[in-house]
Design a protein around this motif. Structure first.
Motif, PDB file in Angstrom:
ATOM      1  N   ASP A  79       1.176  -0.959  -0.281  1.00  0.00           N
ATOM      2  CA  ASP A  79       0.104   0.560   0.012  1.00  0.00           C
ATOM      3  C   ASP A  79       0.775   1.310  -0.218  1.00  0.00           C
ATOM      4  O   ASP A  79       2.082   1.145   0.252  1.00  0.00           O
ATOM      5  N   LEU A  80       0.514   2.317  -0.452  1.00  0.00           N
ATOM      6  CA  LEU A  80       1.249   3.730  -0.965  1.00  0.00           C
ATOM      7  C   LEU A  80       0.143   4.984  -0.687  1.00  0.00           C
ATOM      8  O   LEU A  80      -0.889   5.281  -0.903  1.00  0.00           O
ATOM      9  N   ASP A  81       0.436   5.967   0.141  1.00  0.00           N
ATOM     10  CA  ASP A  81      -0.413   6.666   0.019  1.00  0.00           C
ATOM     11  C   ASP A  81       0.128   7.523  -0.901  1.00  0.00           C
ATOM     12  O   ASP A  81       1.487   8.420  -0.489  1.00  0.00           O
ATOM     13  N   VAL A  82      -0.265   7.811  -1.817  1.00  0.00           N
ATOM     14  CA  VAL A  82      -0.403   8.695  -3.358  1.00  0.00           C
ATOM     15  C   VAL A  82       0.120  10.044  -2.941  1.00  0.00           C
ATOM     16  O   VAL A  82       1.049  10.481  -3.554  1.00  0.00           O
ATOM     17  N   ALA A  83      -0.705  10.429  -1.748  1.00  0.00           N
ATOM     18  CA  ALA A  83       0.377  11.808  -1.701  1.00  0.00           C
ATOM     19  C   ALA A  83       1.939  12.614  -0.940  1.00  0.00           C
ATOM     20  O   ALA A  83       2.511  13.122  -1.165  1.00  0.00           O
ATOM     21  N   THR A  84       2.612  10.773  -0.287  1.00  0.00           N
ATOM     22  CA  THR A  84       3.357  10.986  -0.322  1.00  0.00           C
ATOM     23  C   THR A  84       4.323  10.646  -1.405  1.00  0.00           C
ATOM     24  O   THR A  84       5.962  10.519  -1.220  1.00  0.00           O
ATOM     25  N   VAL A  85       4.576  10.531  -2.568  1.00  0.00           N
ATOM     26  CA  VAL A  85       5.255   9.996  -4.237  1.00  0.00           C
ATOM     27  C   VAL A  85       5.802  11.183  -3.980  1.00  0.00           C
ATOM     28  O   VAL A  85       5.462  12.709  -4.143  1.00  0.00           O
ATOM     29  N   VAL A  86       7.789  11.658  -4.123  1.00  0.00           N
ATOM     30  CA  VAL A  86       8.469  12.401  -4.467  1.00  0.00           C
ATOM     31  C   VAL A  86       9.141  11.798  -5.519  1.00  0.00           C
ATOM     32  O   VAL A  86       9.931  10.844  -5.315  1.00  0.00           O
ATOM     33  N   SER A  87       8.826  12.366  -6.965  1.00  0.00           N
ATOM     34  CA  SER A  87      10.069  11.590  -7.809  1.00  0.00           C
ATOM     35  C   SER A  87      11.390  11.930  -7.919  1.00  0.00           C
ATOM     36  O   SER A  87      11.778  13.448  -7.543  1.00  0.00           O
ATOM     37  N   ASN A  88      11.945  11.659  -8.697  1.00  0.00           N
ATOM     38  CA  ASN A  88      13.510  11.954  -9.031  1.00  0.00           C
ATOM     39  C   ASN A  88      13.152  13.273 -10.159  1.00  0.00           C
ATOM     40  O   ASN A  88      11.926  12.567 -10.966  1.00  0.00           O
ATOM     41  N   THR A  89      14.165  13.737 -10.540  1.00  0.00           N
ATOM     42  CA  THR A  89      14.018  14.415 -12.035  1.00  0.00           C
ATOM     43  C   THR A  89      14.971  14.229 -12.909  1.00  0.00           C
ATOM     44  O   THR A  89      15.840  13.403 -12.693  1.00  0.00           O
ATOM     45  N   PHE A  90      15.063  14.805 -14.570  1.00  0.00           N
ATOM     46  CA  PHE A  90      15.315  14.858 -15.347  1.00  0.00           C
ATOM     47  C   PHE A  90      15.667  15.955 -15.408  1.00  0.00           C
ATOM     48  O   PHE A  90      14.713  17.103 -15.566  1.00  0.00           O
ATOM     49  N   ASP A  91      16.629  16.008 -16.394  1.00  0.00           N
ATOM     50  CA  ASP A  91      17.291  17.844 -17.290  1.00  0.00           C
ATOM     51  C   ASP A  91      16.883  17.115 -18.653  1.00  0.00           C
ATOM     52  O   ASP A  91      16.808  16.661 -19.251  1.00  0.00           O
ATOM     53  N   LEU A  92      16.419  18.706 -18.995  1.00  0.00           N
ATOM     54  CA  LEU A  92      15.412  18.787 -20.412  1.00  0.00           C
ATOM     55  C   LEU A  92      16.026  20.286 -21.382  1.00  0.00           C
ATOM     56  O   LEU A  92      15.118  20.589 -20.124  1.00  0.00           O
ATOM     57  N   MET A  93      15.948  20.097 -22.055  1.00  0.00           N
ATOM     58  CA  MET A  93      16.008  21.503 -22.524  1.00  0.00           C
ATOM     59  C   MET A  93      14.832  22.092 -22.956  1.00  0.00           C
ATOM     60  O   MET A  93      14.151  21.337 -23.796  1.00  0.00           O
ATOM     61  N   TRP A  94      14.411  23.348 -22.293  1.00  0.00           N
ATOM     62  CA  TRP A  94      12.297  24.150 -22.923  1.00  0.00           C
ATOM     63  C   TRP A  94      13.048  25.204 -21.821  1.00  0.00           C
ATOM     64  O   TRP A  94      13.188  25.340 -21.061  1.00  0.00           O
ATOM     65  N   PRO A  95      12.311  25.914 -22.962  1.00  0.00           N
ATOM     66  CA  PRO A  95      11.567  25.964 -24.034  1.00  0.00           C
ATOM     67  C   PRO A  95      12.684  24.682 -25.195  1.00  0.00           C
ATOM     68  O   PRO A  95      13.692  25.437 -25.445  1.00  0.00           O
ATOM     69  N   PRO A  96      12.516  24.116 -26.567  1.00  0.00           N
ATOM     70  CA  PRO A  96      13.041  23.588 -27.255  1.00  0.00           C
ATOM     71  C   PRO A  96      13.917  24.246 -27.844  1.00  0.00           C
ATOM     72  O   PRO A  96      13.864  25.541 -28.574  1.00  0.00           O
ATOM     73  N   ARG A  97      15.436  24.325 -27.649  1.00  0.00           N
ATOM     74  CA  ARG A  97      16.724  25.013 -28.717  1.00  0.00           C
ATOM     75  C   ARG A  97      16.791  26.017 -28.500  1.00  0.00           C
ATOM     76  O   ARG A  97      16.779  27.454 -28.738  1.00  0.00           O
ATOM     77  N   SER A  98      15.985  26.345 -26.835  1.00  0.00           N
ATOM     78  CA  SER A  98      16.186  28.014 -25.715  1.00  0.00           C
ATOM     79  C   SER A  98      17.696  27.425 -25.227  1.00  0.00           C
ATOM     80  O   SER A  98      18.184  28.656 -25.022  1.00  0.00           O
ATOM     81  N   GLY A  99      18.521  26.659 -25.688  1.00  0.00           N
ATOM     82  CA  GLY A  99      19.960  26.536 -24.924  1.00  0.00           C
ATOM     83  C   GLY A  99      19.987  26.126 -23.493  1.00  0.00           C
ATOM     84  O   GLY A  99      20.529  26.251 -22.274  1.00  0.00           O
ATOM     85  N   ARG A 100      18.533  26.759 -22.784  1.00  0.00           N
ATOM     86  CA  ARG A 100      18.278  26.659 -21.166  1.00  0.00           C
ATOM     87  C   ARG A 100      17.603  25.544 -20.812  1.00  0.00           C
ATOM     88  O   ARG A 100      16.686  24.917 -21.079  1.00  0.00           O
ATOM     89  N   MET A 101      18.494  24.240 -19.600  1.00  0.00           N
ATOM     90  CA  MET A 101      17.758  23.550 -18.759  1.00  0.00           C
ATOM     91  C   MET A 101      17.430  23.602 -17.785  1.00  0.00           C
ATOM     92  O   MET A 101      17.476  24.866 -17.377  1.00  0.00           O
ATOM     93  N   GLN A 102      16.188  22.990 -18.037  1.00  0.00           N
ATOM     94  CA  GLN A 102      14.971  23.032 -16.421  1.00  0.00           C
ATOM     95  C   GLN A 102      15.134  21.117 -16.605  1.00  0.00           C
ATOM     96  O   GLN A 102      15.533  20.413 -17.039  1.00  0.00           O
ATOM     97  N   ALA A 103      14.978  21.372 -14.542  1.00  0.00           N
ATOM     98  CA  ALA A 103      14.473  20.494 -13.896  1.00  0.00           C
ATOM     99  C   ALA A 103      13.411  19.824 -14.359  1.00  0.00           C
ATOM    100  O   ALA A 103      12.691  20.931 -13.662  1.00  0.00           O
ATOM    101  N   PHE A 104      12.493  18.263 -14.635  1.00  0.00           N
ATOM    102  CA  PHE A 104      10.863  18.154 -13.608  1.00  0.00           C
ATOM    103  C   PHE A 104      11.474  16.830 -13.824  1.00  0.00           C
ATOM    104  O   PHE A 104      11.900  15.664 -13.308  1.00  0.00           O
ATOM    105  N   PRO A 105       9.962  16.950 -12.867  1.00  0.00           N
ATOM    106  CA  PRO A 105       9.759  15.241 -12.342  1.00  0.00           C
ATOM    107  C   PRO A 105       9.580  14.243 -13.109  1.00  0.00           C
ATOM    108  O   PRO A 105       8.650  14.550 -14.141  1.00  0.00           O
ATOM    109  N   GLU A 106      10.343  12.843 -12.844  1.00  0.00           N
ATOM    110  CA  GLU A 106       9.898  12.150 -13.999  1.00  0.00           C
ATOM    111  C   GLU A 106       8.456  11.547 -14.029  1.00  0.00           C
ATOM    112  O   GLU A 106       8.168  11.111 -14.592  1.00  0.00           O
ATOM    113  N   ILE A 107       7.792  11.512 -12.704  1.00  0.00           N
ATOM    114  CA  ILE A 107       6.788  10.910 -12.663  1.00  0.00           C
ATOM    115  C   ILE A 107       5.793  12.461 -12.263  1.00  0.00           C
ATOM    116  O   ILE A 107       6.429  13.301 -11.647  1.00  0.00           O
ATOM    117  N   ASP A 108       4.974  12.778 -12.747  1.00  0.00           N
ATOM    118  CA  ASP A 108       3.558  14.019 -13.165  1.00  0.00           C
ATOM    119  C   ASP A 108       2.971  13.499 -10.697  1.00  0.00           C
ATOM    120  O   ASP A 108       2.987  14.155  -9.825  1.00  0.00           O
TER     121      ASP A 108
END
Length: 166
Positions: A104-133
């Motif tokens: 069992d798991l309380d979904v309110a406790t879920v804390v995902s790792n992150t990944f880096d992605l250039m966003w917006p595309p071709r902007s040269g700006r890297m941002q971190a996003f959670p692997e799961i929303d």
């Protein structure tokens, strides 16, 4: 459970038995919705997954599945014997090995790792996003609709493994 290449992923379908007034009413499974801007506008149906990720060189599928679950959910896999759910192939050609574990798991406790992605595309700006929303418990019927179609057989294989006639 053998060593694999980078075109393979492994994941865990966490499940819990449900009941009402002391009667067994079925099974629910934990699904995750991918994070990041690419998935933000995707439809609900067919976009969900079990927590999963790439099997590293020299790593077995069960170890990879446990590692990926912990990274994406933010807590370790519950103790208990895994149910092997076999393998499916995604449209991309990537093969996914699935395991089920009861817990069992309380979904309110879920804390995902992150990944880096250039966003917006071709902007040269890297941002971190959670692997799961987000993560949610679903009935097995809802899970078949919400899961990536190639992963839906994991639900039927779990139910078959839990069947008392087995």
């Amino acid at each position: 459970m053998t060593s694999t290449s980078s075109r393979r992923s492994a994941g865990i379908l966490l499940y819990r038995r449900t009941s009402a007034d002391g009667a067994d009413t079925g099974v629910e499974v934990l699904l995750v919705f991918p994070g990041g801007p690419i998935w933000a506008r995707k439809p609900d149906a067919g976009s969900w997954s079990l927590p999963k990720g790439l099997v590293e060189p020299g790593e077995d599928e069960w170890s990879a599945a446990r590692r990926e679950y912990a990274e994406e959910i933010g807590s370790p896999v519950p103790d208990g014997p895994p149910i092997e759910l076999g393998e499916v192939t995604l449209k991309s050609g990537k093969r996914v090995t699935g395991f089920a574990v009861e817990g069992d798991l309380d979904v309110a406790t879920v804390v995902s790792n992150t990944f880096d992605l250039m966003w917006p595309p071709r902007s040269g700006r890297m941002q971190a996003f959670p692997e799961i929303d987000r993560a949610e418990w679903c009935s097995t019927d809802a899970a078949r609709t919400r899961l990536n179609p190639a992963q839906a057989p994991f639900v039927d294989r779990l139910l078959e493994a839990l069947s008392p006639s087995r």
